[in-house]
Design a protein around this motif. Structure first.
Motif, short mmCIF file in Angstrom:
data_model
loop_
_atom_site.label_atom_id
_atom_site.label_comp_id
_atom_site.label_asym_id
_atom_site.label_seq_id
_atom_site.Cartn_x
_atom_site.Cartn_y
_atom_site.Cartn_z
N PHE A 100 0.83 -1.21 0.00
CA PHE A 100 0.00 0.00 0.00
C PHE A 100 0.87 1.26 0.00
N PHE A 101 1.90 1.30 0.86
CA PHE A 101 2.72 2.50 0.97
C PHE A 101 3.46 2.79 -0.34
N PHE A 102 4.10 1.78 -0.91
CA PHE A 102 4.94 2.02 -2.08
C PHE A 102 4.12 2.22 -3.36
N ILE A 103 2.84 1.88 -3.33
CA ILE A 103 1.95 2.25 -4.44
C ILE A 103 1.54 3.71 -4.30
N LYS A 104 1.23 4.14 -3.08
CA LYS A 104 0.70 5.48 -2.85
C LYS A 104 1.79 6.55 -2.76
N ASN A 105 3.00 6.16 -2.38
CA ASN A 105 4.07 7.15 -2.15
C ASN A 105 4.60 7.66 -3.49
N ARG A 106 4.25 8.86 -3.86
CA ARG A 106 4.68 9.43 -5.14
C ARG A 106 5.74 10.52 -4.96
N THR A 107 6.16 10.78 -3.73
CA THR A 107 7.14 11.84 -3.49
C THR A 107 8.52 11.29 -3.16
N GLY A 108 8.70 9.99 -3.26
CA GLY A 108 9.98 9.37 -2.96
C GLY A 108 10.04 7.99 -3.59
N LEU A 109 10.63 7.05 -2.90
CA LEU A 109 10.75 5.69 -3.41
C LEU A 109 9.37 5.08 -3.56
N CYS A 110 9.07 4.52 -4.74
CA CYS A 110 7.73 4.00 -4.99
C CYS A 110 7.77 2.95 -6.09
N PHE A 111 6.65 2.22 -6.21
CA PHE A 111 6.51 1.25 -7.29
C PHE A 111 6.29 1.95 -8.62
N VAL A 112 7.00 1.46 -9.63
CA VAL A 112 6.74 1.84 -11.02
C VAL A 112 6.69 0.55 -11.82
N LYS A 113 6.38 0.63 -13.09
CA LYS A 113 6.35 -0.58 -13.92
C LYS A 113 7.76 -1.15 -14.02
N PRO A 114 7.97 -2.41 -13.59
CA PRO A 114 9.33 -2.97 -13.61
C PRO A 114 9.90 -3.05 -15.02
N LYS A 115 11.17 -2.74 -15.14
CA LYS A 115 11.90 -2.91 -16.40
C LYS A 115 13.02 -3.91 -16.18
#
Length: 444
Positions: A210-225
């Motif tokens: 939940f945190f890393f999906i919602k956190n847009r101002t620092g370390l967060c989930f993006v589409k993996p490459k």
């Protein structure tokens, strides 16, 4: 973007920043001990022995999670220190996704051949069905276990150690309460302990997602490459932590075999309690190292040479003082810990007390070895870190078994770990002296 780990902490600030990680590790070890308490009291010491017998396999998943958590955290934090936030997010997301898939690939064959696996781990007679019950539940939820291990480290890297601490405490309390409900009230037996542990894993795992999906101002989930270099660097940097966990699984297996040979099932129960206590006592060092590692990585990536030297000095001073403290606490509370798991009139209690008093001397040296390994991981010197970990958790323990049992007979079993920690500490001091010029060059 300003990151919390970019600060030039003074000692009190550094300790305050690392404090959540320290408390988290101490708390994790405490609720592991509570698990053992409920199992021994409500199911029996045979069940406690079966838990320890299955540990070498569960540690494989733990080893992979810790390897990518510590190594990946260093890779991510260095990119953050280099002001490459987009690269940091892609590295983080790939590591989490890859570890989840890898854990599923390990769990499937284990579930298909569970009973032969438990027997291969050393279980005999009554311990076989107990081991199968316990391990089956944990293997089903091992992908969740890996996620919670990853997030414990990446919360610190994200500059949010208090969130990781809060989730760990919540998981610990859930585990303890469910242990009591499943074992003490419902009477589910050893399977209840496994369910309590697995449900506890779900809380930090879900919180992290939940945190890393919602956190847009620092370390967060993006589409993996896909980036094989990120995975290679993470696995290399964290190889020492993987080596540590895999080596512990092998040495735990050897402890089980030796204590079964000399003392029977009581010996396996005793070494289980002693290893619980080792986790508890060294959790201070592990938590501190986990807490300061992203700070070391960030300033290493930022090439902040002057502060890195000051940071290193603060850390070594903390390790020296805390090692003496942990040693004193271990000796003082030996009988009290033994009494949690066994009546004072039975053989298990005597074995725990005898073994723990000897084992306590290992804590004088463990902090040096744990922090040295973590420090090299933080600066992406995974090779040196792995050498230290392999020596501490496998090579010198095996040598300790051979030498100490020859010299001191059954007491040599308890002396193997103190011997290994002492020899490793000497090796670390020699290694640091040898690398002194290299460390200056590498800004450490």
């Amino acid at each position: 973007m300003h990151q919390i780990i970019s600060k030039e902490f003074q000692f009190a600030q550094l300790l305050r920043f690392a404090f959540p990680s320290i408390v988290m590790m101490v708390f994790l070890s405490l609720y592991t001990i509570v698990d053992g308490f409920f199992v021994s009291r409500f199911v029996g010491t045979d069940a406690l022995s079966s838990v320890n017998i299955t540990y070498p396999f569960t540690s494989i998943s733990i080893a992979l999670g810790v390897m990518f958590a510590t190594g990946g955290s260093a890779v991510t934090a260095i990119r953050m220190g280099e002001k490459k936030m987009e690269e940091a997010n892609h590295a983080f997301s790939l590591i989490v996704f890859f570890c989840f898939i890898l854990s599923v690939a390990i769990a499937v064959p284990a579930l298909l051949w569970m009973e032969p696996l438990v027997k291969a781990l050393g279980a005999e007679g009554e311990l076989v069905p107990l081991g199968v019950e316990y391990l089956t539940v944990l293997v089903w939820l091992s992908p969740i276990s890996i996620l919670q291990i990853l997030f414990q480290n990446f919360f610190v890297t994200a500059g949010k150690p208090m969130i990781g601490l809060s989730l760990t405490i919540a998981a610990g309390f859930a585990n303890m309460i469910l242990d009591y409900v499943f074992l003490g009230i419902v009477g589910m037996g050893i399977k209840g302990a496994a369910y309590a542990t697995a449900i506890g894993y779900c809380i930090p795992a879900a919180g992290g997602i939940f945190f890393f999906i919602k956190n847009r101002t620092g370390l967060c989930f993006v589409k993996p490459k896909w980036n094989k270099m990120v995975l290679a660097q993470s696995s290399l940097n964290g190889s020492s932590e993987m080596v540590t966990n895999l080596s512990i699984s092998v040495t735990t297996f050897l402890f089980n075999v030796l204590t079964m040979r000399y003392f029977g099932a009581d010996g396996v129960a005793a070494i289980t309690v002693i290893l619980y206590c080792q986790f508890l006592m060294t959790s201070l060092f592990m938590g501190f190292s986990m807490g300061v590692a992203p700070v070391i990585s960030y300033h290493y990536g930022a090439v902040n040479t002057t502060y890195l030297k000051h940071l290193k000095k603060m850390c070594w001073n903390f390790i020296a003082v805390s090692s003496l403290l942990v040693f004193a606490v271990s000796l003082t509370f030996t009988e009290g810990i033994a009494a949690l798991f066994s009546e004072s009139s039975v053989g298990v209690y005597v074995l725990i007390c005898r073994g723990m008093r000897i084992f306590s001397f290992s804590f004088l040296f463990a902090g040096v070895n744990i922090f040295a390994s973590a420090m090299f991981t933080a600066i992406s010197d995974g090779k040196t870190s792995a050498i230290i970990s392999f020596s501490r958790t496998f090579l010198f323990i095996i040598l300790g078994f051979i030498v100490m049992i020859q010299l001191f007979h059954v007491d040599g079993i308890w002396l193997a770990i103190p011997f290994a920690e002492f020899i490793t500490a000497l090796f670390v001091l020699w290694l640091l002296h040898r690398k002194k010029q290299d460390l200056k060059t590498e800004n450490v």
